[in-house]
Enzyme design. Structure first.
Site, mmCIF file in Angstrom:
data_model
loop_
_atom_site.group_PDB
_atom_site.id
_atom_site.type_symbol
_atom_site.label_atom_id
_atom_site.label_comp_id
_atom_site.label_asym_id
_atom_site.label_seq_id
_atom_site.Cartn_x
_atom_site.Cartn_y
_atom_site.Cartn_z
ATOM 1 N N THR A 1 -53.255 -33.393 65.761
ATOM 2 C CA THR A 1 -54.404 -33.674 66.621
ATOM 3 C C THR A 1 -54.786 -32.382 67.329
ATOM 4 O O THR A 1 -54.069 -31.904 68.202
ATOM 5 C CB THR A 1 -54.063 -34.767 67.644
ATOM 6 O OG1 THR A 1 -53.660 -35.955 66.951
ATOM 7 C CG2 THR A 1 -55.268 -35.084 68.527
ATOM 8 N N LYS B 1 -60.666 -38.222 65.568
ATOM 9 C CA LYS B 1 -59.317 -38.493 66.080
ATOM 10 C C LYS B 1 -59.277 -38.366 67.594
ATOM 11 O O LYS B 1 -58.627 -39.164 68.284
ATOM 12 C CB LYS B 1 -58.308 -37.533 65.447
ATOM 13 C CG LYS B 1 -56.867 -37.667 65.992
ATOM 14 C CD LYS B 1 -56.291 -39.056 65.728
ATOM 15 C CE LYS B 1 -54.925 -39.278 66.380
ATOM 16 N NZ LYS B 1 -53.848 -38.429 65.858
#
Length: 302
Positions: free
Chosen positions: A102, A178
């Site tokens: 991420t 995300k």
């Protein structure tokens, strides 16, 4: 295109998600290699059938058709790929690199450009689903990149993912999706912790409160998964408080760049930051509930 054992994939980062992805690749019959600084994680993967393991992916890089990077943050991704012992310079031109950490959209774009300089294709492909889905090869992948990147990584995606969403052709789009997902995840955990803390203050047994919510309209996947840890008094980290300090920080940075207000996400970030500051940063993210004073939480079950 190579398939099965002819296809060699390396996984860098053998935490709960990376290990799950690596084991899924082994089960799918891919020739799987793993790298992590944790020697125990490496040993676990080797015993499960990996071709080889190392603390540095450069040792097996030339064998690979694809590389999956699943480390904590952009700094670690760049170190793995381009650091003093970086793997990028050792990969064959044309090797596909799937970055599943991420990270910020700008970092994904920067990494893709740098990889292109080595003749490497990048898929910006963050993942979600938790350790159980990772272990079962059922992760959700939010991916953006070229058709070539998707094609070259097809055996890996088939092995590790239950769902693959093609967000677009430009690296950075997958990371943005995300980050927005993490906004919801963080807010859900924070809201669940607040609700359970209020229940504790009101004298409601937390196992009763948990049972009611998980069978009613206020439930969410994050509540059901994370507040179980609170009920059990078990804060063994599956995803740590500090991960959400990082991820909600990325949410805040994204919103700031777009001049967009996020009042709920900002509050959740403050809650996780307070928990980290209080010494709970390495505990499970459900430990955010510990910032509330005047309540008694369940202890660990023997």
């Amino acid at each position: 295109m190579k398939t099965g054992s002819e296809f060699h994939v390396g996984i860098v980062g053998l935490g709960s998600m990376g290990m799950g992805a690596a084991l899924s690749c082994v089960r799918a019959g891919l020739s799987t290699w793993g790298a992590d600084l944790n020697s125990n994680a490496c040993a676990t993967l080797k015993e499960a059938g990996a071709c080889g393991v190392s603390d540095n992916a450069a040792t097996f890089a030339e064998k690979l058709d694809a590389l999956l990077v699943l480390v904590v943050n952009a700094t670690q991704v760049k170190q793995v790929l381009f650091g003093e012992k970086g793997v990028a310079q050792h990969l064959k031109p044309g090797t596909a690199v799937m970055v599943s950490s991420t990270i910020a959209s700008a970092d994904a774009q920067e990494i893709a450009t740098a990889l292109a300089g080595f003749g490497l294709e990048m898929l910006d492909a963050p993942v979600s689903g938790g350790a159980v889905k990772a272990a079962n090869g059922e992760m959700t992948v939010m991916a953006s990149g070229s058709d070539i990147a998707f094609e070259r990584l097809a055996p890996v995606l088939e092995a590790v993912a239950g769902k693959v969403y093609r967000i677009g052709s430009e690296p950075g789009l997958g990371s943005t999706v995300k980050i927005i997902h993490q906004l919801l995840a963080g807010v859900h955990i924070a809201a669940g912790a607040e609700a359970m803390a209020l229940a504790a203050r009101a004298g409601i047994p937390l196992d009763v409160m948990y049972d009611v919510v998980t069978n009613a309209a206020g439930n969410s996947w994050m509540f059901e998964n994370r507040m179980r840890h609170v009920v059990d008094g078990d804060y063994t980290p599956h995803s740590a408080v500090d991960i959400f300090v990082k991820d909600l920080g990325l949410v805040a940075d994204t919103a700031k760049a777009l001049h967009f207000p996020l009042p709920l996400a900002s509050t959740a970030l403050n809650m996780f930051t307070s928990a980290s500051n209080a010494g709970y940063g390495k505990e499970d993210d459900s430990a955010v509930i510990k910032i509330f004073s005047g309540i008694t939480l369940p202890g660990a079950k023997s």
